[in-house]
Scaffold this motif. Structure first.
Motif, PDB file in Angstrom:
ATOM      1  N   VAL A   1       0.947  -1.199  -0.036  1.00 56.28           N
ATOM      2  CA  VAL A   1      -0.226  -0.144  -0.147  1.00 56.28           C
ATOM      3  C   VAL A   1       0.745   1.306   0.176  1.00 56.28           C
ATOM      4  N   ALA A   2       2.110   1.221   0.842  1.00 61.77           N
ATOM      5  CA  ALA A   2       2.732   2.400   0.855  1.00 61.77           C
ATOM      6  C   ALA A   2       3.477   2.704  -0.504  1.00 61.77           C
TER       7      ALA A   2
ATOM      8  N   ARG B   1       2.288   6.845  -6.941  1.00 61.23           N
ATOM      9  CA  ARG B   1       1.322   7.780  -7.387  1.00 61.23           C
ATOM     10  C   ARG B   1       1.556   9.262  -7.014  1.00 61.23           C
ATOM     11  N   GLY B   2       2.205   9.481  -6.042  1.00 63.32           N
ATOM     12  CA  GLY B   2       2.250  10.879  -5.659  1.00 63.32           C
ATOM     13  C   GLY B   2       3.569  11.345  -6.196  1.00 63.32           C
TER      14      GLY B   2
ATOM     15  N   LEU C   1       2.414   1.682  -3.578  1.00 61.31           N
ATOM     16  CA  LEU C   1       1.631   2.190  -4.512  1.00 61.31           C
ATOM     17  C   LEU C   1       1.135   3.564  -4.509  1.00 61.31           C
ATOM     18  N   GLU C   2       1.224   4.058  -3.274  1.00 58.34           N
ATOM     19  CA  GLU C   2       0.795   5.312  -2.844  1.00 58.34           C
ATOM     20  C   GLU C   2       1.926   6.480  -2.874  1.00 58.34           C
ATOM     21  N   GLY C   3       3.299   5.935  -2.815  1.00 57.39           N
ATOM     22  CA  GLY C   3       4.633   6.633  -3.284  1.00 57.39           C
ATOM     23  C   GLY C   3       4.712   6.747  -4.935  1.00 57.39           C
TER      24      GLY C   3
END
Length: 220
Positions: A43-44, A50-51, A46-48
């Motif tokens: 999760v971390a 995307r951001g 994928l969020e990184g």
């Protein structure tokens, strides 16, 4: 008779119940924490991604090392809580596996012919209902054995008396056979006496006189 008391010294007894349960829980605990850690990392990551699409992205290994260092307390907590959790499981399963092992040993001793009066589990064991049921069975079994022994004891003198006193029919049959034998012997004696008397008369007629003592038949 003997009272079986539980004196277990080992906590981990192994076997199908305790050993299998502890192994499966250990594997489950390990798999759960691995899936949890890597799920949070995914999760971390994928969020990184995307951001920071326009910036230079670190490699997957760098992201993994960074996430592991940031969540090192989670790893240490899982490694520390795992042995405590397994130790508590071993102690809890011992309260079930211990009485079952004691019951198995008691049944084996009873199969060898040993008389068991009562069985007592350790304080804190969970199978107290099994202990009560087994003691009730042992008490009823002992009472049935004593009753059977008491019922068999009076019948033994009666059997001995019956064996010592002969049957009246047997005695009567024996007397009848003895009387027949005496009657046959008397008939044989009379026949021999008659034969001797006839032989003596023949000798007296041929000689003209009868010797002294031959005027009577001989006695048998």
């Amino acid at each position: 008779m003997s009272v079986i008391k539980s004196r277990r010294t080992r906590i981990y007894l192994g076997g199908m119940l305790q050993g299998t349960l502890v192994k499966r829980l250990a594997i489950g605990w390990t798999v759960y924490n691995l899936l949890l850690f890597h799920g949070l990392f995914l999760v971390a990551y994928l969020e990184g991604q995307r951001g920071g699409a326009e910036e230079a992205q670190p490699t997957l290994l760098q992201c993994y090392e960074s996430f592991a260092w940031q969540n090192r307390l989670l790893i240490f907590g899982a490694c520390a809580a795992g042995p405590i959790f397994l130790w508590d499981v071993i102690r809890c399963t011992h309260r079930v596996a211990g009485p079952l092992v004691r019951l198995e040993n008691t049944l084996l001793r009873m199969a060898k012919g040993e008389t068991v009066q009562e069985i007592k589990f350790r304080k804190g064991d969970w199978l107290t209902s099994l202990e009560r049921a087994l003691n009730i069975y042992l008490s009823s079994r002992a009472a049935a054995t004593e009753k059977a022994a008491d019922d068999a004891a009076p019948s033994m003198p009666e059997f001995a008396t019956a064996a010592a006193v002969p049957d009246a029919r047997v005695v009567a049959q024996g007397d009848h056979d003895l009387n027949d034998l005496l009657r046959e012997l008397r008939d044989i004696n009379e026949t021999l006496a008659a034969l001797n008397m006839g032989h003596a008369e023949t000798i007296g007629d041929s000689s003209g006189f009868m010797p002294f003592g031959q005027d009577r038949p001989p006695r048998f």
